[in-house]
Design an enzyme around this catalytic site. Structure first.
Site, mmCIF file in Angstrom:
data_model
loop_
_atom_site.group_PDB
_atom_site.id
_atom_site.type_symbol
_atom_site.label_atom_id
_atom_site.label_comp_id
_atom_site.label_asym_id
_atom_site.label_seq_id
_atom_site.Cartn_x
_atom_site.Cartn_y
_atom_site.Cartn_z
ATOM 1 N N TYR A 142 0.858 -1.187 0.000
ATOM 2 C CA TYR A 142 0.000 0.000 0.000
ATOM 3 C C TYR A 142 0.885 1.225 0.000
ATOM 4 O O TYR A 142 1.848 1.307 0.773
ATOM 5 C CB TYR A 142 -0.906 -0.009 1.239
ATOM 6 C CG TYR A 142 -1.815 1.204 1.349
ATOM 7 C CD1 TYR A 142 -2.877 1.390 0.459
ATOM 8 C CD2 TYR A 142 -1.621 2.163 2.347
ATOM 9 C CE1 TYR A 142 -3.715 2.494 0.563
ATOM 10 C CE2 TYR A 142 -2.461 3.274 2.451
ATOM 11 C CZ TYR A 142 -3.506 3.430 1.561
ATOM 12 O OH TYR A 142 -4.334 4.528 1.667
ATOM 13 N N ASP A 237 9.374 2.904 -0.209
ATOM 14 C CA ASP A 237 8.325 3.539 0.584
ATOM 15 C C ASP A 237 8.577 3.151 2.036
ATOM 16 O O ASP A 237 8.239 2.050 2.477
ATOM 17 C CB ASP A 237 6.943 3.069 0.102
ATOM 18 C CG ASP A 237 5.820 3.724 0.898
ATOM 19 O OD1 ASP A 237 6.093 4.286 1.968
ATOM 20 O OD2 ASP A 237 4.665 3.660 0.435
ATOM 21 N N LYS A 265 4.418 9.232 8.813
ATOM 22 C CA LYS A 265 4.170 8.701 10.161
ATOM 23 C C LYS A 265 5.176 9.182 11.218
ATOM 24 O O LYS A 265 4.994 10.252 11.773
ATOM 25 C CB LYS A 265 4.088 7.182 10.114
ATOM 26 C CG LYS A 265 2.976 6.714 9.136
ATOM 27 C CD LYS A 265 2.601 5.287 9.298
ATOM 28 C CE LYS A 265 1.723 4.764 8.182
ATOM 29 N NZ LYS A 265 0.314 4.656 8.467
HETATM 30 N N1 PLP Z 1 2.874 4.169 2.296
HETATM 31 C C1 PLP Z 1 2.755 3.250 3.263
HETATM 32 C C2 PLP Z 1 3.753 2.132 3.334
HETATM 33 C C3 PLP Z 1 1.737 3.340 4.206
HETATM 34 O O1 PLP Z 1 1.627 2.405 5.158
HETATM 35 C C4 PLP Z 1 0.833 4.417 4.119
HETATM 36 C C5 PLP Z 1 -0.271 4.547 5.082
HETATM 37 O O2 PLP Z 1 -0.536 3.700 5.879
HETATM 38 C C6 PLP Z 1 0.995 5.353 3.095
HETATM 39 C C7 PLP Z 1 2.030 5.208 2.201
HETATM 40 C C8 PLP Z 1 0.068 6.517 2.975
HETATM 41 O O3 PLP Z 1 0.297 7.417 4.011
HETATM 42 P P1 PLP Z 1 -0.864 8.407 4.491
HETATM 43 O O4 PLP Z 1 -1.926 7.567 5.116
HETATM 44 O O5 PLP Z 1 -0.163 9.321 5.453
HETATM 45 O O6 PLP Z 1 -1.348 9.130 3.288
#
Ligand code: PLP
Length: 426
Positions: A142, A237, A265
């Site tokens: 994700y 990511d 985060k």
């Molecule tokens: N990338 C990863 C690995 C994530 O776990 C998340 C959210 O859980 C995101 C991107 C997206 O971040 P946000 O919820 O701050 O938009």
């Protein structure tokens, strides 16, 4: 009816599904959400004044525990000076310096407001830099909810029982290729079949949105080599793994250098923040230096910078946090695995440091297809049992358990006792 339930009834009339992010609705565990009014250390307190031991940690940011004194003090101090200026600030420079110091692959960094925004921008940048269109992502990973990333996505998308989202145009989806996690051959084939067209590969170096799935030995290195071979940008990511697996993230942990990295985060200390950064040569393509446009009214917000800086400095200045997180995580996750073995329960526990997941299956979980084999009804039953004992797990089989520095031996023991009573009665 509890006050949380009352609030939920009202919320459902006003907010789609009663929540501002789908997984919070507790649908896949057949429950209604607890409305939280405060949090401290390892605990959440809901509107009915029930105190829960928290293993969600706001989905990752609260690595030091909730309301950490250093983070709270920094925010209060920053608030005194004003909430937002829409202008350059010293704290942004400090934040950029800190991230560049801690993450060797990052020469320059741009702050944004969420992980979604950071990923979306990094992908635009990779396309702008390479002049190519296609992106490879991995099934079950994700990367936020930008259109191009909602193809075979994990997290809430997986819980909804759909792999893709309505409203994403074919034109957008066609440029996102997906391959299974932990499988070098399909990745190599995807590169070969789309020679000259792959702008970037984006990967969670530890997949933490289909439960937790670790990269097999050497896998990330192979991904790096394939990106080099086909001249594609490698994007890590690290929205979850960044500053959680260690002070230099998953890239430091595994010793792999990506071209671009995405954070979120933890770097916001609980405030809405994201960031993307990497090699100077690539980052210099971003406006106002280059032709890849990206902007934000609240980007680099002073309160968010204060919270993030305080949390990151606390982690940097006390390496013992990571040793403790490692020990706490190990005690918890290996404890769950041994209890499952002792009571003959079909449970596969994947974990790394303070991140873990118990899948309700007796088969190894190495990718999205494996994760989908889990018995989600059993997970829902287990979730309810734990919640009844005031232990707050992520309300989905396909999310991680987050351990924080505020989880002590006592909390871990209490959790293991609850897990044992659950497994014993099955
Ligand atoms: N990338 C990863 C690995 C994530 O776990 C998340 C959210 O859980 C995101 C991107 C997206 O971040 P946000 O919820 O701050 O938009």
């Amino acid at each position: 009816m509890s006050y949380s339930q009352e609030l939920f009834e009202t919320a459902k009339q006003l907010i789609p599904g009663g929540v501002n992010s789908p997984v919070r609705a507790f649908r896949s565990v057949g429950q209604t959400p607890r409305f939280i009014k405060s949090a401290n250390g390892a605990y959440l307190t809901d509107e009915d004044s029930i105190r829960y031991l928290d293993y969600v940690g706001s989905w990752g940011p609260m690595i030091l525990g909730h309301n950490h004194p250093a983070v709270k003090a920094a925010v209060i101090k920053a608030v005194e000076d004003g909430l937002s200026f829409g202008a350059a600030t010293k704290s942004e420079v400090e934040m950029a310096q800190l991230i560049c110091d801690l993450i060797p692959s990052v020469d320059m960094v741009r702050m944004v407001n969420s992980g979604t925004e950071a990923v979306m921008s990094a992908i635009r940048l990779a396309r702008g830099y390479t002049g190519k269109n296609k992106i490879i992502k991995f099934e079950g990973c994700y990367h936020g909810h930008s259109d191009a990333m909602l193809v075979k996505a994990g997290s809430g998308v997986m819980t909804q029982g759909v792999s893709d989202s309505a409203g994403v145009t074919e034109g957008c989806a066609v440029d996102t290729l997906t391959v299974p996690y932990n499988d070098e051959d399909t990745l190599s084939q995807a590169f070969e079949a789309n020679k000259g067209n792959i702008a970037a590969v984006i990967i969670e170096p530890v997949a933490a949105n289909m439960g937790v799935v670790l990269p097999k030995d050497g896998y990330l290195q192979t991904v790096r080599e394939l990106c080099d071979c086909y001249q594609a940008i490698l994007i890590f990511d690290e929205v979850i793994t960044g500053f959680r697996l260690g002070i230099s993230g998953a890239q430091g942990y595994f010793g792999i250098t990506p071209d671009l990295s995405v954070f979120g985060k933890i770097i916001g200390g609980g405030m809405p923040v994201g960031a993307y950064g990497g090699k100077k040569e690539i980052m210099q393509m971003i406006a106002p230096l280059g032709t890849v446009y990206q902007a934000g009214t609240l980007s680099g917000n002073p309160i968010a910078m204060a919270a993030g800086l305080a949390q990151l400095k606390e982690l940097r200045d006390h390496p013992a946090y990571y040793t403790a997180l490692e020990t706490t995580g190990k005690t918890l996750f290996s404890g769950i695995a041994s209890l499952a073995e002792q009571y003959g329960c079909a449970l596969t526990v994947n974990s790394i440091g303070s991140l873990g997941c118990a899948f309700f299956t007796d088969q190894p979980v190495r990718n999205y297809t494996d994760a989908k084999q889990s018995d989600t009804a059993k997970f829902a039953d287990y979730f309810r049992f734990m919640l009844d004992r005031d232990i707050y797990l992520a309300p989905s089989q396909f999310e991680a358990m987050f351990v924080s520095a505020a989880h002590t031996k006592e909390e871990i023991n209490r959790t293991l006792e609850a897990v044992e009573s659950y497994l014993k009665q099955k």
